[in-house]
Design a protein around this motif. Sequence first.
Motif, PDB file in Angstrom:
ATOM      1  N   SER A   3      51.193 -19.869 -37.270  1.00  0.00           N
ATOM      2  CA  SER A   3      51.738 -20.117 -35.943  1.00  0.00           C
ATOM      3  C   SER A   3      50.761 -20.924 -35.094  1.00  0.00           C
ATOM      4  O   SER A   3      49.568 -20.967 -35.358  1.00  0.00           O
ATOM      5  CB  SER A   3      52.059 -18.789 -35.260  1.00  0.00           C
ATOM      6  N   GLU A   4      51.318 -21.551 -34.055  1.00  0.00           N
ATOM      7  CA  GLU A   4      50.491 -22.346 -33.156  1.00  0.00           C
ATOM      8  C   GLU A   4      49.535 -21.434 -32.393  1.00  0.00           C
ATOM      9  O   GLU A   4      49.905 -20.345 -31.960  1.00  0.00           O
ATOM     10  CB  GLU A   4      51.379 -23.125 -32.185  1.00  0.00           C
ATOM     11  N   PRO A   5      48.297 -21.884 -32.191  1.00  0.00           N
ATOM     12  CA  PRO A   5      47.310 -21.056 -31.489  1.00  0.00           C
ATOM     13  C   PRO A   5      47.598 -20.955 -29.992  1.00  0.00           C
ATOM     14  O   PRO A   5      48.384 -21.725 -29.446  1.00  0.00           O
ATOM     15  CB  PRO A   5      46.006 -21.795 -31.747  1.00  0.00           C
ATOM     16  N   SER A   6      46.942 -20.035 -29.345  1.00  0.00           N
ATOM     17  CA  SER A   6      47.119 -19.790 -27.915  1.00  0.00           C
ATOM     18  C   SER A   6      46.314 -20.779 -27.082  1.00  0.00           C
ATOM     19  O   SER A   6      45.091 -20.862 -27.209  1.00  0.00           O
ATOM     20  CB  SER A   6      46.664 -18.363 -27.604  1.00  0.00           C
ATOM     21  N   ARG A   7      46.994 -21.512 -26.206  1.00  0.00           N
ATOM     22  CA  ARG A   7      46.295 -22.454 -25.326  1.00  0.00           C
ATOM     23  C   ARG A   7      45.397 -21.707 -24.342  1.00  0.00           C
ATOM     24  O   ARG A   7      44.315 -22.182 -23.999  1.00  0.00           O
ATOM     25  CB  ARG A   7      47.306 -23.340 -24.593  1.00  0.00           C
ATOM     26  N   ALA A   8      45.829 -20.539 -23.885  1.00  0.00           N
ATOM     27  CA  ALA A   8      45.010 -19.764 -22.955  1.00  0.00           C
ATOM     28  C   ALA A   8      43.686 -19.364 -23.607  1.00  0.00           C
ATOM     29  O   ALA A   8      42.621 -19.435 -22.972  1.00  0.00           O
ATOM     30  CB  ALA A   8      45.764 -18.525 -22.481  1.00  0.00           C
ATOM     31  N   LYS A   9      43.746 -18.968 -24.858  1.00  0.00           N
ATOM     32  CA  LYS A   9      42.527 -18.607 -25.590  1.00  0.00           C
ATOM     33  C   LYS A   9      41.620 -19.831 -25.743  1.00  0.00           C
ATOM     34  O   LYS A   9      40.409 -19.748 -25.561  1.00  0.00           O
ATOM     35  CB  LYS A   9      42.902 -18.043 -26.965  1.00  0.00           C
ATOM     36  N   PHE A  10      42.208 -20.974 -26.054  1.00  0.00           N
ATOM     37  CA  PHE A  10      41.451 -22.214 -26.180  1.00  0.00           C
ATOM     38  C   PHE A  10      40.771 -22.553 -24.851  1.00  0.00           C
ATOM     39  O   PHE A  10      39.576 -22.863 -24.814  1.00  0.00           O
ATOM     40  CB  PHE A  10      42.382 -23.356 -26.595  1.00  0.00           C
ATOM     41  N   ASP A  11      41.520 -22.485 -23.759  1.00  0.00           N
ATOM     42  CA  ASP A  11      40.960 -22.790 -22.444  1.00  0.00           C
ATOM     43  C   ASP A  11      39.798 -21.863 -22.102  1.00  0.00           C
ATOM     44  O   ASP A  11      38.791 -22.299 -21.535  1.00  0.00           O
ATOM     45  CB  ASP A  11      42.034 -22.703 -21.363  1.00  0.00           C
ATOM     46  N   GLU A  12      39.931 -20.601 -22.444  1.00  0.00           N
ATOM     47  CA  GLU A  12      38.867 -19.639 -22.175  1.00  0.00           C
ATOM     48  C   GLU A  12      37.607 -19.986 -22.966  1.00  0.00           C
ATOM     49  O   GLU A  12      36.503 -19.996 -22.420  1.00  0.00           O
ATOM     50  CB  GLU A  12      39.333 -18.226 -22.524  1.00  0.00           C
ATOM     51  N   ILE A  13      37.769 -20.278 -24.251  1.00  0.00           N
ATOM     52  CA  ILE A  13      36.622 -20.644 -25.084  1.00  0.00           C
ATOM     53  C   ILE A  13      35.984 -21.932 -24.566  1.00  0.00           C
ATOM     54  O   ILE A  13      34.760 -22.016 -24.416  1.00  0.00           O
ATOM     55  CB  ILE A  13      37.032 -20.796 -26.565  1.00  0.00           C
ATOM     56  N   LEU A  14      36.793 -22.928 -24.272  1.00  0.00           N
ATOM     57  CA  LEU A  14      36.266 -24.201 -23.792  1.00  0.00           C
ATOM     58  C   LEU A  14      35.522 -24.024 -22.476  1.00  0.00           C
ATOM     59  O   LEU A  14      34.417 -24.549 -22.304  1.00  0.00           O
ATOM     60  CB  LEU A  14      37.402 -25.220 -23.634  1.00  0.00           C
ATOM     61  N   SER A  15      36.087 -23.281 -21.556  1.00  0.00           N
ATOM     62  CA  SER A  15      35.455 -23.104 -20.240  1.00  0.00           C
ATOM     63  C   SER A  15      34.084 -22.444 -20.346  1.00  0.00           C
ATOM     64  O   SER A  15      33.197 -22.723 -19.537  1.00  0.00           O
ATOM     65  CB  SER A  15      36.358 -22.312 -19.295  1.00  0.00           C
ATOM     66  N   GLN A  16      33.881 -21.621 -21.350  1.00  0.00           N
ATOM     67  CA  GLN A  16      32.586 -20.970 -21.543  1.00  0.00           C
ATOM     68  C   GLN A  16      31.499 -21.952 -21.974  1.00  0.00           C
ATOM     69  O   GLN A  16      30.318 -21.631 -21.912  1.00  0.00           O
ATOM     70  CB  GLN A  16      32.706 -19.853 -22.580  1.00  0.00           C
ATOM     71  N   HIS A  17      31.892 -23.146 -22.404  1.00  0.00           N
ATOM     72  CA  HIS A  17      30.935 -24.135 -22.886  1.00  0.00           C
ATOM     73  C   HIS A  17      30.833 -25.356 -21.976  1.00  0.00           C
ATOM     74  O   HIS A  17      30.192 -26.344 -22.328  1.00  0.00           O
ATOM     75  CB  HIS A  17      31.322 -24.550 -24.313  1.00  0.00           C
ATOM     76  N   LEU A  18      31.456 -25.281 -20.811  1.00  0.00           N
ATOM     77  CA  LEU A  18      31.397 -26.364 -19.829  1.00  0.00           C
ATOM     78  C   LEU A  18      30.738 -25.840 -18.556  1.00  0.00           C
ATOM     79  O   LEU A  18      31.408 -25.367 -17.637  1.00  0.00           O
ATOM     80  CB  LEU A  18      32.800 -26.896 -19.525  1.00  0.00           C
ATOM     81  N   PRO A  19      29.414 -25.913 -18.469  1.00  0.00           N
ATOM     82  CA  PRO A  19      28.693 -25.284 -17.363  1.00  0.00           C
ATOM     83  C   PRO A  19      28.973 -25.876 -15.984  1.00  0.00           C
ATOM     84  O   PRO A  19      28.768 -25.202 -14.979  1.00  0.00           O
ATOM     85  CB  PRO A  19      27.229 -25.485 -17.746  1.00  0.00           C
ATOM     86  N   VAL A  20      29.473 -27.089 -15.908  1.00  0.00           N
ATOM     87  CA  VAL A  20      29.723 -27.730 -14.622  1.00  0.00           C
ATOM     88  C   VAL A  20      31.179 -27.557 -14.175  1.00  0.00           C
ATOM     89  O   VAL A  20      31.562 -27.994 -13.102  1.00  0.00           O
ATOM     90  CB  VAL A  20      29.341 -29.239 -14.700  1.00  0.00           C
ATOM     91  N   LEU A  21      31.982 -26.893 -14.973  1.00  0.00           N
ATOM     92  CA  LEU A  21      33.414 -26.783 -14.696  1.00  0.00           C
ATOM     93  C   LEU A  21      33.716 -26.054 -13.401  1.00  0.00           C
ATOM     94  O   LEU A  21      34.493 -26.515 -12.591  1.00  0.00           O
ATOM     95  CB  LEU A  21      34.142 -26.110 -15.866  1.00  0.00           C
ATOM     96  N   GLY A  22      33.139 -24.914 -13.189  1.00  0.00           N
ATOM     97  CA  GLY A  22      33.454 -24.125 -12.004  1.00  0.00           C
ATOM     98  C   GLY A  22      34.741 -23.341 -12.190  1.00  0.00           C
ATOM     99  O   GLY A  22      35.602 -23.717 -12.976  1.00  0.00           O
ATOM    100  N   ASP A  23      34.875 -22.272 -11.445  1.00  0.00           N
ATOM    101  CA  ASP A  23      36.030 -21.379 -11.582  1.00  0.00           C
ATOM    102  C   ASP A  23      37.317 -21.967 -11.009  1.00  0.00           C
ATOM    103  O   ASP A  23      38.401 -21.547 -11.387  1.00  0.00           O
ATOM    104  CB  ASP A  23      35.750 -20.041 -10.895  1.00  0.00           C
ATOM    105  N   ASP A  24      37.206 -22.919 -10.085  1.00  0.00           N
ATOM    106  CA  ASP A  24      38.399 -23.435  -9.417  1.00  0.00           C
ATOM    107  C   ASP A  24      38.985 -24.677 -10.092  1.00  0.00           C
ATOM    108  O   ASP A  24      40.026 -25.164  -9.686  1.00  0.00           O
ATOM    109  CB  ASP A  24      38.094 -23.742  -7.950  1.00  0.00           C
ATOM    110  N   LYS A  25      38.351 -25.193 -11.142  1.00  0.00           N
ATOM    111  CA  LYS A  25      38.833 -26.400 -11.818  1.00  0.00           C
ATOM    112  C   LYS A  25      39.690 -26.007 -13.015  1.00  0.00           C
ATOM    113  O   LYS A  25      39.205 -25.377 -13.956  1.00  0.00           O
ATOM    114  CB  LYS A  25      37.640 -27.241 -12.275  1.00  0.00           C
TER     115      LYS A  25
END
Length: 88
Positions: A3-25
């Motif tokens: 089955s297709e993976p979860s985009r929410a899970k992907f976003d969570e993993i990616l956000s943990q590796h983008l230190p300049v992202l910020g919580d509001d982006k």
Amino acid sequence: MTSEPSRAKFDEILSQHLPVLGDDKPITDGLRTVEYGLDSIRRLKLLAALESGFEVRFAPDDLTDATFSTAGSLWQAVVALRTAVPSE
């Protein structure tokens, strides 16, 4: 085929590796990962987290700047790996 993976899970993993992202982006397909702090070391850590989190393995040919350039290109790579028919 799996089955297709979860985009929410992907976003969570990616956000943990983008230190300049910020919580509001929000993470959109066009988000340029380098602009939010994805350097070569973080790229390796992200790669390991995605492989573990989605039970996939990136081939050496997938480890390109194009694959990791945007959230959308990286998401498409994960989807393609996750939904591929396993070779026997």
